[in-house]
Design an enzyme around this catalytic site. Structure first.
Site, mmCIF file in Angstrom:
data_model
loop_
_atom_site.group_PDB
_atom_site.id
_atom_site.type_symbol
_atom_site.label_atom_id
_atom_site.label_comp_id
_atom_site.label_asym_id
_atom_site.label_seq_id
_atom_site.Cartn_x
_atom_site.Cartn_y
_atom_site.Cartn_z
ATOM 1 N N CYS A 177 0.832 -1.202 0.000
ATOM 2 C CA CYS A 177 0.000 0.000 0.000
ATOM 3 C C CYS A 177 0.870 1.257 0.000
ATOM 4 C CB CYS A 177 -0.977 -0.032 1.174
ATOM 5 S SG CYS A 177 -2.328 1.173 1.006
ATOM 6 N N HIS A 281 -3.656 -5.021 -0.108
ATOM 7 C CA HIS A 281 -3.213 -5.536 1.188
ATOM 8 C C HIS A 281 -3.278 -7.068 1.197
ATOM 9 C CE1 HIS A 281 -2.823 -1.900 3.777
ATOM 10 N NE2 HIS A 281 -3.581 -1.375 2.822
ATOM 11 N N GLU A 283 -2.085 -9.072 3.281
ATOM 12 C CA GLU A 283 -2.241 -9.593 4.642
ATOM 13 C C GLU A 283 -3.702 -9.725 5.048
ATOM 14 O OE1 GLU A 283 -1.781 -5.072 5.299
ATOM 15 O OE2 GLU A 283 -1.247 -6.614 3.821
#
Length: 312
Positions: A177, A281, A283
């Site tokens: 990001c 993202h 994650e």
């Protein structure tokens, strides 16, 4: 006892040539010494191989920074550096150690230190730049068009130095990001300060849904992500950003774009083995999930590069 009842006596070779029975016939001290040396070399090689293949990787993650507001008291009156839980857990899912890399202060009045970010780059095997506040437009020679888009200049300076330290040390870097945007700026690129304002025909890249917001991406022909995800035409990713890559930095290649508006969603620095930025993202994507793109292959490539460059 009669002579014929006595057990047969085994001749002792050592009484003849002073050599053990297991020794090769006509062996020489030189040949025996060479074989002993070869055996010890094999043992040392095997030990090194086990250490090389099995030592746990150590991955650094840049810190987010909380700057106190005027009038704050207690803990909130101090600069805080912190790590978002999901990014740490995503990297740790491959059984590696994660270390948050703090800012350094070689000229502080309270606790000066000789430690620099270059020391971290030498000791750690790779770097992840986590998300957070906007990149300050001053970092790419522009002025904020709105006060709320002024970003975090102090964090920019810290992360730019950290990024270049790892690149110069030959270590892999993965920017997420804000980290993707910072990678582009680090190599001379610029950013859209606000996608909605600067790219009027764009789709929404951030809204109140935060980590539930998503959109499709496409991988340009020849991109490494396209090779990695050959069976995907329009994978879905999590999107939380109002800024984005505008002009590419030097030696940067586009790895993914938003579909259908063409906003840059991933980039790669072509002068290093692995220096990549993802605008989404990973994650927040479930491993093995079917709705959002499973990004563990990207993490695995990053960690493979970390293992291959660990002794540089």
């Amino acid at each position: 006892m009669d002579e014929e009842d006595q057990p047969e006596r085994i001749p002792d070779r050592r009484s003849q040539d002073n050599a053990p029975r297991y020794q090769r016939p006509n062996d020489t001290p030189l040949a025996l010494g060479w074989r002993v040396l070869q055996s010890r070399m094999r043992a040392a090689r095997d030990k090194l191989s086990r250490s090389f293949m099995h030592r746990t990787l150590r991955i650094g993650v840049s810190a987010r920074i909380f700057h106190p507001e005027p009038g704050a008291t207690g803990l909130r009156s101090k600069n805080l550096q912190y790590l978002e839980e999901s990014i740490a857990h995503w990297v740790m899912s491959r059984d590696v150690l994660v270390f948050m890399v703090p800012t350094v202060n070689t000229s502080g009045l309270l606790h000066p230190s000789n430690i620099t970010l270059q020391h971290y780059a030498r000791q750690l095997d790779g770097l992840v730049l986590q998300g957070g506040a906007d990149v300050c437009p001053q970092s790419y020679s522009e002025s904020p068009t709105r006060p709320e888009w002024s970003g975090d200049r102090a964090r920019d300076l810290y992360e730019l130095e950290l990024l270049h330290a790892f690149v110069e040390a030959g270590k892999p870097v993965l920017g997420i990001c804000r980290g993707c945007q910072l990678l582009n700026v680090a190599f001379g690129g610029t950013l859209y300060q606000d996608i909605e304002e600067n790219v009027p025909d764009s789709i929404a890249h951030v809204n109140a849904d935060y980590d539930a917001h998503k959109h499709a991406v496409r991988f340009p022909p020849g991109s490494s992500l396209g090779q990695m995800f050959k069976n995907y035409t329009r994978p879905i990713v999590n999107s939380i950003h109002h800024q984005a890559v505008k002009d590419l930095g030097r030696d940067m290649r586009i790895e993914a774009i938003s579909d259908p508006d063409g906003v840059v969603e991933a980039i790669r620095y072509t002068k290093a083995d692995f220096v990549m930025g993802l605008q989404w993202h990973p994650e927040f994507h479930r491993a093995g999930g079917v709705e959002l793109l499973d990004c563990t292959p990207i993490l695995d490539e990053f960690l493979r590069a970390a293992r291959e460059t660990r002794f540089l």
